[in-house]
Design a protein around this motif. Structure first.
Motif, PDB file in Angstrom:
ATOM      1  N   VAL A   1       0.875  -1.180   0.000  1.00 53.18           N
ATOM      2  CA  VAL A   1       0.000   0.000   0.000  1.00 53.18           C
ATOM      3  C   VAL A   1       0.906   1.221   0.000  1.00 53.18           C
ATOM      4  CG1 VAL A   1      -1.834   1.245   1.202  1.00 53.18           C
ATOM      5  CG2 VAL A   1      -1.734  -1.269   1.347  1.00 53.18           C
TER       6      VAL A   1
ATOM      7  N   ALA B   1      -2.876   3.589   5.748  1.00 53.91           N
ATOM      8  CA  ALA B   1      -2.465   2.511   4.850  1.00 53.91           C
ATOM      9  C   ALA B   1      -2.618   1.146   5.532  1.00 53.91           C
ATOM     10  CB  ALA B   1      -1.016   2.722   4.397  1.00 53.91           C
TER      11      ALA B   1
ATOM     12  N   GLU C   1      -5.035  -2.099   4.483  1.00 54.53           N
ATOM     13  CA  GLU C   1      -4.637  -3.503   4.371  1.00 54.53           C
ATOM     14  C   GLU C   1      -5.520  -4.373   5.262  1.00 54.53           C
ATOM     15  OE1 GLU C   1      -3.340  -6.898   3.026  1.00 54.53           O
ATOM     16  OE2 GLU C   1      -3.043  -4.954   2.090  1.00 54.53           O
TER      17      GLU C   1
END
Length: 187
Positions: free
Chosen positions: A152, A171, A175
């Motif tokens: 990411v 980020a 995920e």
């Protein structure tokens, strides 16, 4: 006159050194830590066994990539608690929020549990204003092994470590959402 100049220099140097020694501590923000009620019959169980980080991320310093091959570990911008623990705690919270009908925990839940292990290989800011969260995860679902890499990359909206840590958390949350989506597809 020389005596006053020496005193002034000593004071100036001590002021510089004391400001350099100030430290800032960071904790990943959690969007919504929730307390999960006890499982009812039919609940599915997920044990987040481990979130592992490499040595360069395991120290106290927040990591920043300065070139395509160089990384700096900050001396004054530090993690408030070990990064692997922060990542595991926020992952458990995010998965708990996104997986209704599941009990997600950082402790073993019994013999009928699925097990998730995550290896984070990148969790840092970068010289071009982006943050990187990368690695792979391994899910043992009823004896079936599912392994997925992840990467990411998000652009920071502002400069600074505060913004970098917030974007790293975002980020990591993305995920967690990807992992939750994969788990929802399981039979």
């Amino acid at each position: 006159m020389k005596k006053w100049l020496m005193v002034f220099m000593a004071l100036a140097l001590s002021a510089c050194s004391s400001s350099e020694e100030s430290k800032t501590w960071y904790q990943l923000p959690s969007s919504q830590l929730l307390t999960q009620s006890v499982a009812s019959q039919g609940s599915r169980l997920l044990w987040v066994e481990q979130v592992a980080v490499p040595d360069y991320l395991a120290g106290n310093g927040v990591v920043y990539q300065t070139t395509d091959v160089q990384y700096v570990i900050a001396n004054s911008n530090l993690w408030a608690s070990p990064l692997d623990q922060q990542l595991r705690t926020t992952l458990v919270a995010n998965l708990s929020n996104q997986l209704p009908g599941w009990v997600v925990a950082s402790q073993p839940l019994g013999s009928d549990q699925d097990t998730l292990n995550v290896t984070v290989t990148g969790f840092h800011g970068r010289y071009d204003g982006h943050v990187i969260v990368s690695g792979e995860w391994l899910l043992n679902h009823q004896g079936q092994i599912i392994k997925r890499p992840f990467h990411v990359e998000l652009a920071q909206q502002k400069d600074g470590y505060d913004e970098m840590v917030k974007m790293l958390a975002q980020a990591w949350g993305q995920e967690a959402s990807a992992i939750a989506a994969e788990i929802k597809r399981l039979p």
